[in-house]
Write a protein that holds these residues in place. Structure first.
Motif, mmCIF file in Angstrom:
data_model
loop_
_atom_site.group_PDB
_atom_site.id
_atom_site.type_symbol
_atom_site.label_atom_id
_atom_site.label_comp_id
_atom_site.label_asym_id
_atom_site.label_seq_id
_atom_site.Cartn_x
_atom_site.Cartn_y
_atom_site.Cartn_z
ATOM 1 N N MET A 128 1.042 -1.447 -0.269
ATOM 2 C CA MET A 128 -0.091 -0.166 0.561
ATOM 3 C C MET A 128 0.985 1.228 -0.016
ATOM 4 O O MET A 128 1.739 1.198 0.545
ATOM 5 C CB MET A 128 -1.231 -0.216 0.726
ATOM 6 N N GLN A 129 0.448 1.885 0.029
ATOM 7 C CA GLN A 129 0.865 3.505 -0.504
ATOM 8 C C GLN A 129 0.155 4.607 0.136
ATOM 9 O O GLN A 129 -1.361 4.835 0.565
ATOM 10 C CB GLN A 129 1.216 4.186 -1.688
ATOM 11 N N LYS A 130 0.653 5.851 0.450
ATOM 12 C CA LYS A 130 -0.217 6.722 1.437
ATOM 13 C C LYS A 130 -0.623 7.432 0.047
ATOM 14 O O LYS A 130 0.401 8.024 -0.951
ATOM 15 C CB LYS A 130 0.057 7.720 2.149
ATOM 16 N N ALA A 131 -1.555 8.600 0.026
ATOM 17 C CA ALA A 131 -2.664 9.405 -0.793
ATOM 18 C C ALA A 131 -3.010 9.897 -0.156
ATOM 19 O O ALA A 131 -4.484 9.858 0.373
ATOM 20 C CB ALA A 131 -2.672 8.756 -2.563
ATOM 21 N N TRP A 132 -3.908 11.362 -1.148
ATOM 22 C CA TRP A 132 -4.782 12.144 -0.725
ATOM 23 C C TRP A 132 -6.120 11.053 -2.065
ATOM 24 O O TRP A 132 -5.586 11.037 -2.871
ATOM 25 C CB TRP A 132 -4.846 13.508 -1.110
ATOM 26 N N PHE A 133 -7.028 10.915 -1.181
ATOM 27 C CA PHE A 133 -8.207 10.487 -2.542
ATOM 28 C C PHE A 133 -9.343 11.773 -1.667
ATOM 29 O O PHE A 133 -9.605 11.833 -0.725
ATOM 30 C CB PHE A 133 -8.285 9.551 -2.268
ATOM 31 N N TYR A 134 -10.429 10.979 -3.037
ATOM 32 C CA TYR A 134 -12.007 11.715 -2.136
ATOM 33 C C TYR A 134 -12.840 10.542 -3.131
ATOM 34 O O TYR A 134 -12.835 10.128 -3.960
ATOM 35 C CB TYR A 134 -12.700 13.506 -2.641
ATOM 36 N N ASN A 135 -13.855 9.873 -2.179
ATOM 37 C CA ASN A 135 -14.819 9.346 -3.086
ATOM 38 C C ASN A 135 -16.444 10.201 -2.874
ATOM 39 O O ASN A 135 -17.639 8.912 -3.250
ATOM 40 C CB ASN A 135 -15.655 8.662 -1.207
ATOM 41 N N GLU A 136 -16.506 11.238 -3.015
ATOM 42 C CA GLU A 136 -18.001 11.907 -3.364
ATOM 43 C C GLU A 136 -17.381 13.155 -4.054
ATOM 44 O O GLU A 136 -16.245 14.068 -3.644
ATOM 45 C CB GLU A 136 -18.874 12.454 -2.372
ATOM 46 N N TYR A 137 -17.902 13.667 -4.831
ATOM 47 C CA TYR A 137 -17.663 14.963 -5.520
ATOM 48 C C TYR A 137 -18.118 16.234 -4.333
ATOM 49 O O TYR A 137 -19.144 15.849 -3.252
ATOM 50 C CB TYR A 137 -18.234 15.349 -6.495
ATOM 51 N N GLY A 138 -17.794 17.542 -3.878
ATOM 52 C CA GLY A 138 -17.915 18.292 -3.042
ATOM 53 C C GLY A 138 -16.718 18.930 -3.170
ATOM 54 O O GLY A 138 -15.740 19.244 -3.846
ATOM 55 N N SER A 139 -16.423 20.255 -2.497
ATOM 56 C CA SER A 139 -15.408 20.962 -1.543
ATOM 57 C C SER A 139 -14.339 20.341 -1.455
ATOM 58 O O SER A 139 -14.035 18.976 -0.695
ATOM 59 C CB SER A 139 -16.074 22.065 -0.735
ATOM 60 N N ILE A 140 -13.954 21.297 -0.467
ATOM 61 C CA ILE A 140 -12.328 20.644 -0.130
ATOM 62 C C ILE A 140 -12.118 19.870 1.109
ATOM 63 O O ILE A 140 -11.543 18.993 1.387
ATOM 64 C CB ILE A 140 -11.361 22.383 0.308
ATOM 65 N N ASP A 141 -13.499 19.883 1.924
ATOM 66 C CA ASP A 141 -13.276 19.017 2.543
ATOM 67 C C ASP A 141 -13.852 17.647 2.525
ATOM 68 O O ASP A 141 -13.432 17.169 3.829
ATOM 69 C CB ASP A 141 -15.166 19.476 3.519
ATOM 70 N N VAL A 142 -14.154 17.356 1.303
ATOM 71 C CA VAL A 142 -14.153 15.967 0.949
ATOM 72 C C VAL A 142 -12.895 14.723 0.493
ATOM 73 O O VAL A 142 -12.701 13.857 0.479
ATOM 74 C CB VAL A 142 -14.876 15.290 0.023
ATOM 75 N N LEU A 143 -11.462 15.595 0.463
ATOM 76 C CA LEU A 143 -10.388 15.352 0.385
ATOM 77 C C LEU A 143 -10.478 14.397 1.596
ATOM 78 O O LEU A 143 -10.713 14.561 3.257
ATOM 79 C CB LEU A 143 -9.289 15.843 0.473
ATOM 80 N N GLN A 144 -9.698 12.968 1.539
ATOM 81 C CA GLN A 144 -8.993 12.609 2.203
ATOM 82 C C GLN A 144 -7.162 12.030 2.216
ATOM 83 O O GLN A 144 -7.153 11.768 1.284
ATOM 84 C CB GLN A 144 -9.311 11.209 2.860
ATOM 85 N N PHE A 145 -6.373 11.237 3.251
ATOM 86 C CA PHE A 145 -5.352 11.134 3.694
ATOM 87 C C PHE A 145 -5.019 10.190 3.696
ATOM 88 O O PHE A 145 -6.377 9.256 4.947
ATOM 89 C CB PHE A 145 -5.157 12.269 3.916
ATOM 90 N N GLY A 146 -4.592 9.216 3.235
ATOM 91 C CA GLY A 146 -5.018 7.738 3.491
ATOM 92 C C GLY A 146 -4.224 6.588 2.835
ATOM 93 O O GLY A 146 -3.300 6.859 1.633
ATOM 94 N N GLU A 147 -4.383 4.930 2.500
ATOM 95 C CA GLU A 147 -3.880 4.196 1.895
ATOM 96 C C GLU A 147 -4.215 3.904 0.773
ATOM 97 O O GLU A 147 -5.900 3.746 1.132
ATOM 98 C CB GLU A 147 -3.766 3.280 3.081
ATOM 99 N N PHE A 148 -3.883 3.513 -0.179
ATOM 100 C CA PHE A 148 -4.168 3.167 -1.142
ATOM 101 C C PHE A 148 -3.155 2.207 -2.642
ATOM 102 O O PHE A 148 -2.215 2.632 -2.078
ATOM 103 C CB PHE A 148 -3.808 5.089 -2.555
ATOM 104 N N PRO A 149 -3.973 1.150 -2.806
ATOM 105 C CA PRO A 149 -3.211 0.261 -3.443
ATOM 106 C C PRO A 149 -1.943 1.522 -4.171
ATOM 107 O O PRO A 149 -2.150 1.855 -4.766
ATOM 108 C CB PRO A 149 -3.899 -0.318 -4.251
#
Length: 310
Positions: A1-22
């Motif tokens: 796994m790697q570290k990444a910024w991602f979002y699971n829905e459209y929206g403002s900057i508040d939808v950005l999350q930091f976590g693990e990604f393949p």
């Protein structure tokens, strides 16, 4: 796994999350890139807000188009690049189908070899990451306009990521006879230093007060409804920031190309074409939210860079 910024829905900057990604595997014709630096572009937050909703990638989506880094794995059929090569790229080809789910705000991404170019030897990873989308957009604009040496150009938004490079391209690559641009009061000297012959303070002078007419109008901020008036009657007007530009103008999305980046390499390595990085950059990988806030404020000068990616 790697570290990444991602979002699971459209929206403002508040939808950005930091976590693990393949970590992906490169397919045929692709490389796996270990990202050392990435850069933000307005399309990154517009995409997050749902701009490409009708033809977008699946969630979770990792933003980012621009990256510079090191090749760590190659897929079948890769012929020009090898493990250890230092490269840079605009990895997102928006005009060729759905965008990639894994952008460049991650430790690793995969990208087609034909979208990648060797990093210019005189540039840091941060400087290289700042260039691809913006410089390729400016380059494509001059080519679409069939710009000829000795012609004049009016560049709207000379202090921005695309505009600051467009001025340099006009002067050193395309041989413009006259370069006029716009900027706010505090950025006039900066834009002049890039090579503009005249910089108009848009806070004090409107487009219809400009008597001079130009062979090419390149609007990088979406004001073609007003800026088109400075174009000569048969001149090309391009607007890269408004999906519904004035009827006199055309909109386009860049078609990224490693080959086109390589064509610019002599100008970059001779320092005729220089990266323009916002003074607040680089932002650390943990400060991506702050970087996007600065991007979305519209006050950046040049490109916003994220580094190191770790």
């Amino acid at each position: 796994m790697q570290k990444a910024w991602f979002y699971n829905e459209y929206g403002s900057i508040d939808v950005l999350q930091f976590g693990e990604f393949p970590v992906p595997k490169p397919g045929p014709g692709e490389i796996l890139l270990k990202i050392r630096a990435a850069a933000l572009n307005p399309v990154d937050y517009k995409k997050r807000e749902g701009l490409f909703r009708s033809a977008d990638c699946d969630f979770p989506a990792v933003p980012g188009c621009d990256a510079a880094g090191v090749v760590v794995e190659v897929g079948d059929g890769v012929s020009k690049l090898k493990i250890g090569d230092e490269v840079y790229s605009d990895i997102q080809h928006f005009t060729a189908g759905r965008p990639k789910q894994l952008g460049t705000l991650a430790q690793y991404t995969v990208v087609e070899e034909h979208l990648v170019a060797p990093k210019p030897t005189n540039l840091s990873f941060e400087e290289a990451a700042s260039l691809p989308l913006a410089v390729l957009t400016a380059q494509e604009a001059f080519d679409i306009a069939k710009f000829e040496k000795g012609q004049s150009v009016f560049i709207v938004g000379g202090a921005g990521g695309v505009g600051s490079l467009a001025i340099q391209l006009a002067k050193h690559v395309y041989g413009a006879s006259r370069i006029v641009s716009t900027a706010s009061t505090g950025k006039l000297d900066f834009v002049k230093s890039l090579g503009a012959d005249l910089v108009i303070d848009y806070t004090k002078q409107s487009y219809d007060q400009i008597s001079e007419k130009f062979d090419f109008v390149f609007d990088t901020i979406g004001e073609s409804a007003k800026s088109h008036v400075v174009a000569k009657e048969e001149a090309k007007v391009l607007d890269i920031a408004s999906f519904q530009p004035h009827p006199r103008a055309e909109f386009f999305l860049v078609s990224p190309s490693g080959h086109n980046l390589e064509k610019l390499q002599p100008y970059i390595e001779s320092e005729k074409l220089k990266p323009v990085i916002d003074p607040k950059s680089p932002y650390s990988f943990s400060d991506v939210i702050e970087a996007f806030k600065h991007q979305e404020s519209g006050r950046a000068r040049g490109k916003i860079v994220i580094s190191p990616i770790e």
